[in-house]
Scaffold this motif. Structure first.
Motif, PDB file in Angstrom:
ATOM      1  N   LEU A   1      -0.858  18.669  -4.334  1.00 41.91           N
ATOM      2  CA  LEU A   1      -0.116  18.086  -3.217  1.00 41.91           C
ATOM      3  C   LEU A   1       1.315  17.785  -3.630  1.00 41.91           C
ATOM      4  N   ASP A   2       2.261  18.244  -2.837  1.00 35.87           N
ATOM      5  CA  ASP A   2       3.663  18.001  -3.179  1.00 35.87           C
ATOM      6  C   ASP A   2       4.084  16.600  -2.755  1.00 35.87           C
ATOM      7  N   SER A   3       5.304  16.230  -3.091  1.00 32.83           N
ATOM      8  CA  SER A   3       5.778  14.870  -2.846  1.00 32.83           C
ATOM      9  C   SER A   3       5.853  14.553  -1.356  1.00 32.83           C
ATOM     10  N   THR A   4       6.130  15.563  -0.519  1.00 33.83           N
ATOM     11  CA  THR A   4       6.194  15.334   0.923  1.00 33.83           C
ATOM     12  C   THR A   4       4.836  14.890   1.463  1.00 33.83           C
ATOM     13  N   ILE A   5       3.774  15.592   1.061  1.00 36.36           N
ATOM     14  CA  ILE A   5       2.424  15.223   1.507  1.00 36.36           C
ATOM     15  C   ILE A   5       2.058  13.846   0.981  1.00 36.36           C
ATOM     16  N   GLN A   6       2.455  13.529  -0.250  1.00 35.92           N
ATOM     17  CA  GLN A   6       2.108  12.236  -0.821  1.00 35.92           C
ATOM     18  C   GLN A   6       2.857  11.075  -0.172  1.00 35.92           C
ATOM     19  N   ARG A   7       3.839  11.395   0.672  1.00 37.97           N
ATOM     20  CA  ARG A   7       4.515  10.346   1.441  1.00 37.97           C
ATOM     21  C   ARG A   7       3.939  10.204   2.849  1.00 37.97           C
ATOM     22  N   SER A   8       2.976  11.056   3.209  1.00 46.32           N
ATOM     23  CA  SER A   8       2.410  11.023   4.554  1.00 46.32           C
ATOM     24  C   SER A   8       1.510   9.806   4.750  1.00 46.32           C
ATOM     25  N   ALA A   9       1.314   9.452   6.014  1.00 47.73           N
ATOM     26  CA  ALA A   9       0.506   8.271   6.337  1.00 47.73           C
ATOM     27  C   ALA A   9      -0.946   8.456   5.935  1.00 47.73           C
ATOM     28  N   TRP A  10      -1.488   9.681   6.140  1.00 46.00           N
ATOM     29  CA  TRP A  10      -2.897   9.880   5.811  1.00 46.00           C
ATOM     30  C   TRP A  10      -3.136   9.799   4.312  1.00 46.00           C
ATOM     31  N   PHE A  11      -2.198  10.329   3.524  1.00 42.98           N
ATOM     32  CA  PHE A  11      -2.355  10.253   2.077  1.00 42.98           C
ATOM     33  C   PHE A  11      -2.310   8.800   1.612  1.00 42.98           C
ATOM     34  N   LYS A  12      -1.374   8.046   2.145  1.00 48.50           N
ATOM     35  CA  LYS A  12      -1.262   6.636   1.758  1.00 48.50           C
ATOM     36  C   LYS A  12      -2.517   5.853   2.130  1.00 48.50           C
ATOM     37  N   ALA A  13      -3.132   6.226   3.248  1.00 48.26           N
ATOM     38  CA  ALA A  13      -4.376   5.559   3.646  1.00 48.26           C
ATOM     39  C   ALA A  13      -5.495   5.848   2.655  1.00 48.26           C
ATOM     40  N   VAL A  14      -5.572   7.116   2.202  1.00 48.68           N
ATOM     41  CA  VAL A  14      -6.582   7.484   1.200  1.00 48.68           C
ATOM     42  C   VAL A  14      -6.314   6.758  -0.110  1.00 48.68           C
ATOM     43  N   ASP A  15      -5.074   6.749  -0.537  1.00 46.63           N
ATOM     44  CA  ASP A  15      -4.706   6.113  -1.802  1.00 46.63           C
ATOM     45  C   ASP A  15      -5.024   4.618  -1.785  1.00 46.63           C
ATOM     46  N   LYS A  16      -4.866   3.994  -0.627  1.00 48.17           N
ATOM     47  CA  LYS A  16      -5.129   2.558  -0.505  1.00 48.17           C
ATOM     48  C   LYS A  16      -6.629   2.263  -0.458  1.00 48.17           C
ATOM     49  N   ALA A  17      -7.374   3.100   0.273  1.00 44.82           N
ATOM     50  CA  ALA A  17      -8.800   2.824   0.484  1.00 44.82           C
ATOM     51  C   ALA A  17      -9.698   3.356  -0.618  1.00 44.82           C
ATOM     52  N   GLY A  18      -9.233   4.401  -1.314  1.00 42.39           N
ATOM     53  CA  GLY A  18     -10.116   5.061  -2.268  1.00 42.39           C
ATOM     54  C   GLY A  18      -9.420   5.475  -3.543  1.00 42.39           C
ATOM     55  N   VAL A  19      -9.766   6.662  -4.017  1.00 43.68           N
ATOM     56  CA  VAL A  19      -9.307   7.155  -5.317  1.00 43.68           C
ATOM     57  C   VAL A  19      -8.611   8.498  -5.139  1.00 43.68           C
ATOM     58  N   PHE A  20      -7.429   8.622  -5.712  1.00 44.42           N
ATOM     59  CA  PHE A  20      -6.699   9.889  -5.727  1.00 44.42           C
ATOM     60  C   PHE A  20      -6.730  10.439  -7.140  1.00 44.42           C
ATOM     61  N   LEU A  21      -7.297  11.627  -7.292  1.00 44.20           N
ATOM     62  CA  LEU A  21      -7.410  12.268  -8.598  1.00 44.20           C
ATOM     63  C   LEU A  21      -6.645  13.586  -8.596  1.00 44.20           C
TER      64      LEU A  21
ATOM     65  N   ALA B   1     -18.864   4.892 -13.123  1.00 46.46           N
ATOM     66  CA  ALA B   1     -19.916   4.039 -13.685  1.00 46.46           C
ATOM     67  C   ALA B   1     -19.868   2.632 -13.106  1.00 46.46           C
ATOM     68  N   LYS B   2     -18.727   2.228 -12.609  1.00 42.37           N
ATOM     69  CA  LYS B   2     -18.570   0.884 -12.032  1.00 42.37           C
ATOM     70  C   LYS B   2     -18.985   0.837 -10.562  1.00 42.37           C
ATOM     71  N   GLY B   3     -19.210   1.999  -9.966  1.00 42.45           N
ATOM     72  CA  GLY B   3     -19.595   2.050  -8.558  1.00 42.45           C
ATOM     73  C   GLY B   3     -18.759   3.051  -7.789  1.00 42.45           C
ATOM     74  N   LEU B   4     -19.212   3.368  -6.589  1.00 37.81           N
ATOM     75  CA  LEU B   4     -18.550   4.375  -5.773  1.00 37.81           C
ATOM     76  C   LEU B   4     -17.461   3.771  -4.896  1.00 37.81           C
ATOM     77  N   ALA B   5     -16.357   4.473  -4.795  1.00 35.02           N
ATOM     78  CA  ALA B   5     -15.331   4.133  -3.817  1.00 35.02           C
ATOM     79  C   ALA B   5     -15.714   4.769  -2.481  1.00 35.02           C
ATOM     80  N   PRO B   6     -15.173   4.310  -1.367  1.00 37.89           N
ATOM     81  CA  PRO B   6     -15.520   4.921  -0.072  1.00 37.89           C
ATOM     82  C   PRO B   6     -14.922   6.301   0.123  1.00 37.89           C
ATOM     83  N   CYS B   7     -13.880   6.634  -0.679  1.00 39.21           N
ATOM     84  CA  CYS B   7     -13.183   7.895  -0.465  1.00 39.21           C
ATOM     85  C   CYS B   7     -12.608   8.411  -1.776  1.00 39.21           C
ATOM     86  N   TYR B   8     -12.679   9.737  -1.980  1.00 39.02           N
ATOM     87  CA  TYR B   8     -12.063  10.390  -3.138  1.00 39.02           C
ATOM     88  C   TYR B   8     -11.247  11.576  -2.636  1.00 39.02           C
ATOM     89  N   LEU B   9     -10.050  11.699  -3.159  1.00 33.39           N
ATOM     90  CA  LEU B   9      -9.195  12.858  -2.885  1.00 33.39           C
ATOM     91  C   LEU B   9      -8.936  13.552  -4.207  1.00 33.39           C
TER      92      LEU B   9
END
Length: 334
Positions: free
Chosen positions: A115-135, A13-21
């Motif tokens: 997603l397991d803890s190994t994937i959540q430590r990956s660079a691509w996951f961190k980029a998504v988490d920083k730029a958008g929303v992880f659900l 409701a507050k607006g769209l993020a550029p990325c959702y995972l």
């Protein structure tokens, strides 16, 4: 930014993020979360949607080209990327590049299993988490299930007596897709208050050929019965994607339990939120199926998903092949 599912509506409701995972193993909850994101995007003027199935052999350059393409009519788009195993074959380089150079006309929606803890430590996951929303989508706990059922009934315009709610919870045993199907049956009865007798008549005394019944029959190793149920479901016009969701969930749960190694089976069931009444088919399957067979079944499921979305293969033929894989029966020729 990591959020809970109950926070999604307020955030959208507050607006769209550029990325959702969106990640999780329950097909209904994942589907509903993604539907909510897509609806918010449409409301914000994001009219088009491009779907990418990032399975084995996927060319990530195609996604990059689409992300960088300028639309002739300047329409905004959802770039929806489904990663069946949660592990991008390019190690997430394309996703990182898209997020490093965002196109304001695009909304990136990534859908993965848990997603397991190994994937959540990956660079691509961190980029998504920083730029958008992880659900992350978590299963409904046993103690939460009656409350979840009651809320779904209220959304459908139904009130339910306590004994009837207990009966419905017992009949559906945490299978959310099955529960939604049963609630729809109850809604069609034309009354707003549901009692225990109505539950037993509408649900308990009927022999149901549902997607989860098919999945359990496969795990029990009964190929003939599984083939009969699949044929019935096809004849009844049941959505192939719903059947695939039920089968895929079982496969992922079995893989997760095998990966736990020496952990007590009771603890493994608890970790996967598998209730006592649901456990016999899993126990049988863990005896019959080994890791290579389960991973082969998961690859087949990814192929079925692509077929349902229009790859050209027959999804029902592939579903039949998947049931054979999951029963552990080895067919002989000649």
């Amino acid at each position: 930014m990591k959020i809970r599912q109950d926070q999604l509506s307020g955030l959208l409701a507050k607006g769209l993020a550029p990325c959702y995972l969106v990640s999780g193993d329950d097909p209904l909850l994942v589907m509903e979360a993604c539907d909510e994101i897509r609806a918010a995007a449409r409301k914000a003027g994001v009219e088009d949607r491009e779907l990418f199935h990032a399975e084995a052999g996927f060319d990530w350059r195609h996604l990059l080209e689409e992300a960088n393409a300028m639309s002739l009519f300047a329409s905004r788009r959802i770039l929806e990327v489904r990663i069946g195993n949660g592990k991008p074959s390019d190690k997430g380089a394309a996703i990182q590049q898209i997020l490093d150079n965002p196109n304001p006309d695009n909304l990136l929606l990534i859908i993965c299993p848990r997603l397991d803890s190994t994937i959540q430590r990956s660079a691509w996951f961190k980029a998504v988490d920083k730029a958008g929303v992880f659900l992350p989508i978590w299963p409904i706990e046993r103690s939460q299930y009656p409350g979840w059922l009651k809320r779904r009934l209220q959304i459908a315009g139904l009130q339910i007596e306590p004994a009837a709610l207990a009966a419905l919870a017992h009949q559906t045993e945490g299978n959310l897709l099955a529960a939604v199907q049963e609630i729809e049956k109850l809604r069609l009865l034309g009354t707003t208050t549901i009692n225990e007798e109505m539950i037993n008549e509408a649900i308990g005394d009927s022999s149901r050929f549902d997607a989860f019944g098919l999945a359990d029959t496969c795990l029990l190793g009964n190929l003939a019965e599984a083939s009969r149920i699949l044929s019935h479901l096809k004849g009844e016009g049941v959505d192939a994607l719903m059947i695939l969701g039920a089968l895929t969930r079982k496969i992922r749960q079995l893989i997760a339990m095998q990966d736990l190694g020496g952990q007590q089976l009771s603890e493994a069931f608890k970790a996967q939120n598998i209730w006592p009444k649901q456990q016999p088919p899993y126990k049988k399957a863990l005896q019959n199926l080994r890791a290579p067979q389960l991973h082969a079944a998961l690859r087949k499921a990814e192929k079925i998903d692509a077929a349902i979305k229009g790859s050209g293969d027959d999804p029902w033929l592939l579903l039949s092949e998947l049931t054979v894989l999951l029963t552990g029966v080895r067919l002989t020729t000649g």
